[in-house]
Design an enzyme around this catalytic site. Structure first.
Site, short mmCIF file in Angstrom:
data_model
loop_
_atom_site.label_atom_id
_atom_site.label_comp_id
_atom_site.label_asym_id
_atom_site.label_seq_id
_atom_site.Cartn_x
_atom_site.Cartn_y
_atom_site.Cartn_z
N ASP A 179 -0.12 -0.70 -7.58
CA ASP A 179 -1.15 -0.04 -6.95
C ASP A 179 -2.33 -1.35 -6.34
OD1 ASP A 179 -0.14 2.34 -7.30
OD2 ASP A 179 -1.43 2.78 -8.89
N HIS A 236 3.78 2.76 -1.59
CA HIS A 236 3.21 1.65 -0.92
C HIS A 236 2.36 2.24 0.12
CE1 HIS A 236 5.90 -1.56 -2.85
NE2 HIS A 236 5.29 -1.00 -3.66
P1 GDP Z 1 0.64 -0.64 -3.44
O1 GDP Z 1 1.70 0.28 -4.30
O2 GDP Z 1 0.47 -2.03 -4.24
O3 GDP Z 1 1.19 -1.05 -2.16
O4 GDP Z 1 -0.49 0.02 -3.71
P2 GDP Z 1 -1.04 1.36 -2.99
O5 GDP Z 1 -0.64 1.56 -1.70
O6 GDP Z 1 -0.35 2.64 -4.23
O7 GDP Z 1 -2.55 1.41 -3.41
C1 GDP Z 1 -3.41 0.69 -2.85
C2 GDP Z 1 -4.48 1.46 -1.96
O8 GDP Z 1 -5.52 0.64 -1.51
C3 GDP Z 1 -3.95 2.14 -0.97
O9 GDP Z 1 -5.00 3.37 -0.73
C4 GDP Z 1 -4.37 1.41 0.45
O10 GDP Z 1 -4.35 2.19 1.65
C5 GDP Z 1 -5.66 0.69 -0.08
N1 GDP Z 1 -6.00 -0.43 0.21
C6 GDP Z 1 -5.27 -1.71 0.56
N2 GDP Z 1 -6.16 -2.63 0.78
C7 GDP Z 1 -7.33 -2.23 0.87
C8 GDP Z 1 -8.52 -2.84 1.20
O11 GDP Z 1 -8.71 -4.10 1.23
N3 GDP Z 1 -9.53 -2.03 1.33
C9 GDP Z 1 -9.57 -0.69 0.95
N4 GDP Z 1 -10.66 0.17 1.21
N5 GDP Z 1 -8.29 -0.02 0.63
C10 GDP Z 1 -7.35 -0.85 0.75
#
Ligand code: GDP
Length: 426
Positions: free
Chosen positions: A12, A40
């Protein structure tokens, strides 16, 4: 250029957002491991999406999106995710599914669910997507490859052999009705026909793309600490989320991967069970959880509240090391803007001694985090795209972490949207 985008921590980390950003200049995006057990999150001009099996390049019309042989492919989950995306007006993405990828079947989900119920308090916190029973079958050589779905007699033969032992378990351990190879053959042969248009030897396609010097992104799921060999065993996933495995799970030579972009958050988060030394509890945790991610720190797959804590430099350095990170991307930097002071876990105390390496789980369970505190910046940095314009304390925080984890931070995400990103020279 061939790049792997992988997690440096518990998962995540924001890999989906970065893959969506970097896919703009890519020809192919490839999923190389895992299945529909994680999500994601991607926010772009089309809206907000939680992708589970589809590669994060699907929003770019030039990208060929591949499901590699290392993936656990649940055909129904794949088809319903695709339908969901199409129903929101996204153009049909270019897709390919490896004929050697294996099929995650209903009974894998059933066995995963029954086993977690049986374990009760000792459960692993599985997402119950069938991943552990799937990989157990794969390595016991009782799995079914996508190409085998297309040959009904072969499929029946393979399924008959596969359900034989499972039915003993189902009846005698779980007290559940047995599986029928005949019914499974009908169902999965029909699903195979629906997948057929995309089934291909994707390794061949990748080798051609490599020869043609195309840009390829290999998209990892979860993070380094969930790796069965280098992570927090047994609180790991059942396939390797490491860049080293990306070559295998996609179907490319290992030397072809020239960039490994590890992704970390500016703090820590973890969903599911596991050891998490810098975890916060109580009000402090609630505050960070509420402000984290795009709408609070809740699992994209399960909606479960994620555990949150301060940035762990020991765990992230280990993550970068086992990933072979050539650069680091830090996401969610904007989330920390509310803090007067930001603690960072710089070492662990283990049995009275200070250590800076990441030990095996039984030792890790006994460590206490050692914190260094950094002054906060107390300014909203959401959406900033120019590194030089970030507040000085924010840059100091980033640069201190860069030294601690011994990896250049080249990308900083300042919000969940595709455009909210700062690039820095390596
Ligand atoms: P992944 O599985 O690695 O793609 O990660 P996830 O999508 O499960 O979790 C990442 C969370 O962080 C999600 O809610 C994204 O929308 C959010 N996100 C990603 N980059 C940023 C950022 O720079 N700032 C904020 N506030 N949220 C972010």
């Amino acid at each position: 250029m061939i790049r792997a985008i992988v997690g440096a921590n518990w998962g995540d980390e924001g890999k989906g957002k970065l893959t969506d950003v970097l896919a703009e200049h890519s020809d192919l995006v490839v999923r190389f491991q895992g299945g529909a057990n994680a999500g994601h999150t991607i926010i772009n001009q089309f809206g907000k999406f939680a992708l589970h099996l589809l590669p994060s390049g699907i929003f770019h019309s030039q990208v060929l999106n591949l499901i590699g042989p290392g993936v656990a492919l649940d055909p129904e989950a794949f088809l319903s995710e695709l339908e969901g995306v199409l129903s929101r007006g996204i153009a049909h993405p270019r897709l390919g599914i490896s004929d050697r990828a294996q099929v995650l079947m209903d009974f894998h989900i059933l066995l995963d669910t029954l086993e977690e119920e049986r374990l009760g308090g000792r459960k692993f916190g599985s997402t119950k997507s069938g991943i552990a029973p799937f990989y157990a079958d794969k390595y016991a050589k009782t799995g079914i490859q996508v190409c085998q779905l297309l040959d009904k007699d072969l499929l029946h033969e393979r399924l008959t052999a596969s359900v034989e032992k499972k039915n003993v378990l189902l009846e005698h351990l779980y007290h559940h009705e047995p599986l029928s190879a005949d019914a499974l053959t009908e169902k999965y042969h029909a699903l195979g026909q629906r997948l057929k248009p995309w089934v291909a030897d994707t390794s061949l396609l990748l080798h051609e793309a490599l020869r043609a010097k195309q840009n390829i992104l290999l998209e990892g799921q979860l993070g380094a600490l969930r790796d069965p060999d280098h992570g927090i065993y047994p609180y790991v996933t059942s396939s390797s989320p490491l860049a080293g495995y990306a070559a295998v799970g996609a179907g490319l030579p290992p030397w072809a991967i020239t960039e490994v972009i590890a992704v970390t958050k500016a703090y820590s988060s973890s969903v599911g069970r596991g050891v998490f030394p810098s975890q916060l509890h109580g009000e402090e945790a609630e505050e960070l959880r509420k402000r984290g991610g795009d709408a609070g720190e809740y699992g994209a797959k399960t909606g479960r509240p994620r555990d949150v804590g301060w940035f762990d430099a020991v765990a992230t350095r280990h993550g970068c090391l086992v990933q072979g990170a050539t650069q680091l991307a830090m996401t969610n930097l904007d989330v920390l803007s509310y803090l007067d002071e930001i603690p960072v876990c710089v070492a662990y105390e283990l049995d009275g001694a200070r250590i800076t390496h990441f030990p095996a789980t039984p030792h890790l369970e006994r460590v206490k985090p050692v914190y260094e505190r950094f002054p906060g910046w107390k300014t909203d940095i959401r959406g900033e795209t120019d590194y030089k314009k970030l507040p000085e304390n924010c840059r100091k925080y980033v640069e201190a972490i860069e030294k601690m984890v011994d990896t250049s931070i080249t990308l900083l995400s300042t919000g969940p949207h595709r455009d909210e990103i700062c690039r820095r020279e390596a």
